[in-house]
Design a protein around this motif. Structure first.
Motif, PDB file in Angstrom:
ATOM      1  N   ALA A 123      51.657  17.916  28.959  1.00  0.00           N
ATOM      2  CA  ALA A 123      50.970  19.485  28.513  1.00  0.00           C
ATOM      3  C   ALA A 123      51.510  20.701  28.929  1.00  0.00           C
ATOM      4  O   ALA A 123      51.617  21.046  30.233  1.00  0.00           O
ATOM      5  N   ILE A 124      51.394  21.765  28.183  1.00  0.00           N
ATOM      6  CA  ILE A 124      51.935  23.068  28.765  1.00  0.00           C
ATOM      7  C   ILE A 124      50.514  23.372  29.629  1.00  0.00           C
ATOM      8  O   ILE A 124      49.417  23.397  28.755  1.00  0.00           O
ATOM      9  N   PRO A 125      50.490  24.017  30.624  1.00  0.00           N
ATOM     10  CA  PRO A 125      49.522  24.492  31.408  1.00  0.00           C
ATOM     11  C   PRO A 125      48.583  25.593  30.569  1.00  0.00           C
ATOM     12  O   PRO A 125      49.058  26.425  29.939  1.00  0.00           O
ATOM     13  N   GLU A 126      47.487  25.446  30.607  1.00  0.00           N
ATOM     14  CA  GLU A 126      46.733  26.276  29.670  1.00  0.00           C
ATOM     15  C   GLU A 126      46.638  27.863  29.885  1.00  0.00           C
ATOM     16  O   GLU A 126      46.558  28.473  28.776  1.00  0.00           O
ATOM     17  N   GLU A 127      46.716  28.242  31.265  1.00  0.00           N
ATOM     18  CA  GLU A 127      46.909  29.558  31.534  1.00  0.00           C
ATOM     19  C   GLU A 127      48.324  30.109  30.904  1.00  0.00           C
ATOM     20  O   GLU A 127      48.117  31.485  30.863  1.00  0.00           O
ATOM     21  N   LEU A 128      49.271  29.364  30.652  1.00  0.00           N
ATOM     22  CA  LEU A 128      50.417  30.125  30.252  1.00  0.00           C
ATOM     23  C   LEU A 128      50.462  29.995  28.703  1.00  0.00           C
ATOM     24  O   LEU A 128      51.640  30.623  28.058  1.00  0.00           O
TER      25      LEU A 128
END
Length: 384
Positions: free
Chosen positions: A235-240
């Motif tokens: 998963a792509i980090p949510e903050e990014l």
């Protein structure tokens, strides 16, 4: 490869000149020659790995210092022939794709045919030409296929200098080119290392969408959009995610702002020109592809390497970043039934982003109207 091939009857200075001419005839823009000692890069490499900047690219840590030791990678190597080949397509479409958040942005290097096979084939053809002069030549070509620090080698071979964004830069040609290496076991004369630098320019550092260039010449791969959309398998980090925008495969921002790229030449290679399926493609259109369609359109393309799951993951993030559209929400919701757990996580995030934008749009107009009424009332006479 033999333990060094030396033939006193061969004029290696003349051969080096011939090799450079052959490289041009094969479509390379430049060839430089260097030795195998880049041990001075080992402390920098060790520090980069120790800080975890390689992220999930475990192969980098596994190879360790071998990346700075080409002679150990292929025993008998005496010289590294470093080449570069321009790839910027004639219809790059930078402004169109980045300015329209409903369109997909794909890194310019991936718009045409996968470069690995093409560059490797040309390197093998070059080696065969050298074998005509040195029949006993031992060689091996590399194009992102071995743990080699290609940019420091290219700088030592005189092809350019490593910029603050960690890419190789060349006066007059910028950075829109591929690199490749041909390891050989003959004592060719080496070229002078390139002494250029970026001076005080920090355009790439200040323009990186995710702040991945944490210091001059140091990139935290874990924050780089190219890493997030291509190398990262989870998963792509949510903050990014909001910072990725509409970039669904790679990122060119640090190259776009680089002054050295203002006059960079366009590629003359037909294989590197933009394929029709990447011409102004809308995010919704690409998100509607099934896996069969994805595989058909990415045949012979570097994009295929990420697979259909990560393709959908990336587009879901881009759709979440797009302006609110009911069609976007409908498409995201419809895809849930057949999505993997990884894609579903990003779809749910994108739907939430779209719903938040919808609520903001619905409440923005009434608030603006109220402010306008108050302003008008303040300006009216008391008896009006």
């Amino acid at each position: 490869m033999k333990r060094g091939t030396t033939n006193m009857a061969i004029d290696y200075q003349l051969l080096a000149t011939q090799i450079k001419q052959w490289a041009l005839e094969l479509g390379f823009q430049q060839l430089g020659i260097t030795g195998t000692d880049i041990s001075s890069e080992e402390p920098r490499l060790a520090a980069w790995l120790a800080q975890g900047f390689h992220g999930d690219m475990q192969y980098m840590a596994e190879h360790g210092m071998l990346r700075a030791r080409p002679a150990e990678l292929l025993p008998g190597t005496l010289r590294v022939l470093s080449v570069r080949m321009d790839y910027l397509p004639g219809q790059a479409g930078f402004a169109t794709n980045l300015a329209d958040p409903t369109k997909a942005y794909i890194s310019r290097y991936a718009l045409g045919r996968d470069y690995h096979k093409l560059v490797r084939k040309r390197l093998k053809q070059l080696a065969e030409k050298i074998k005509l002069a040195v029949p006993e030549l031992g060689f091996r070509p590399f194009v992102d296929s071995a743990p080699v620090l290609e940019r420091p080698l290219a700088q030592r071979a005189g092809l350019g200098w490593v910029g603050k964004h960690s890419l190789l830069l060349n006066h007059g040609s910028g950075s829109w080119f591929f690199l490749g290496e041909l390891l050989v076991d003959i004592p060719l004369p080496v070229d002078e290392p390139h002494q250029g630098d970026c001076g005080s320019c920090v355009a790439c550092i200040t323009s990186c969408p995710t702040g991945a260039i944490v210091a001059p010449y140091v990139v935290d791969g874990r924050r780089c959009i190219s890493y997030l959309t291509i190398e990262l398998k989870t998963a792509i980090p949510e903050e990014l995610r909001p910072l990725i925008g509409n970039r669904i495969y790679g990122c060119d921002d640090c190259q776009l702002v680089c002054p050295q790229n203002r006059d960079a030449p366009l590629s003359i290679e037909s294989d590197f020109q933009r394929r029709e399926q990447w011409q102004d493609q809308g995010l919704l259109q690409l998100f509607a592809w099934d896996e069969t369609t994805f595989l058909r359109h990415t045949e012979g393309s570097a994009i295929r390497r990420i697979g259909f799951e990560r393709w959908q993951r990336n587009i879901a993030v881009a759709l979440g970043n797009a302006p609110y559209e009911a069609n976007i929400v409908a498409s995201l919701q419809a895809a849930k039934a057949t999505s993997t757990a990884l894609v579903l996580e990003h779809i749910n995030w994108a739907v939430a982003q779209q719903q938040r934008k919808s609520w903001q749009a619905a409440n923005l107009l009434p608030r603006a109207t109220e402010r306008l009424v108050r302003i008008i009332q303040k300006g009216l006479p008391r008896d009006a």
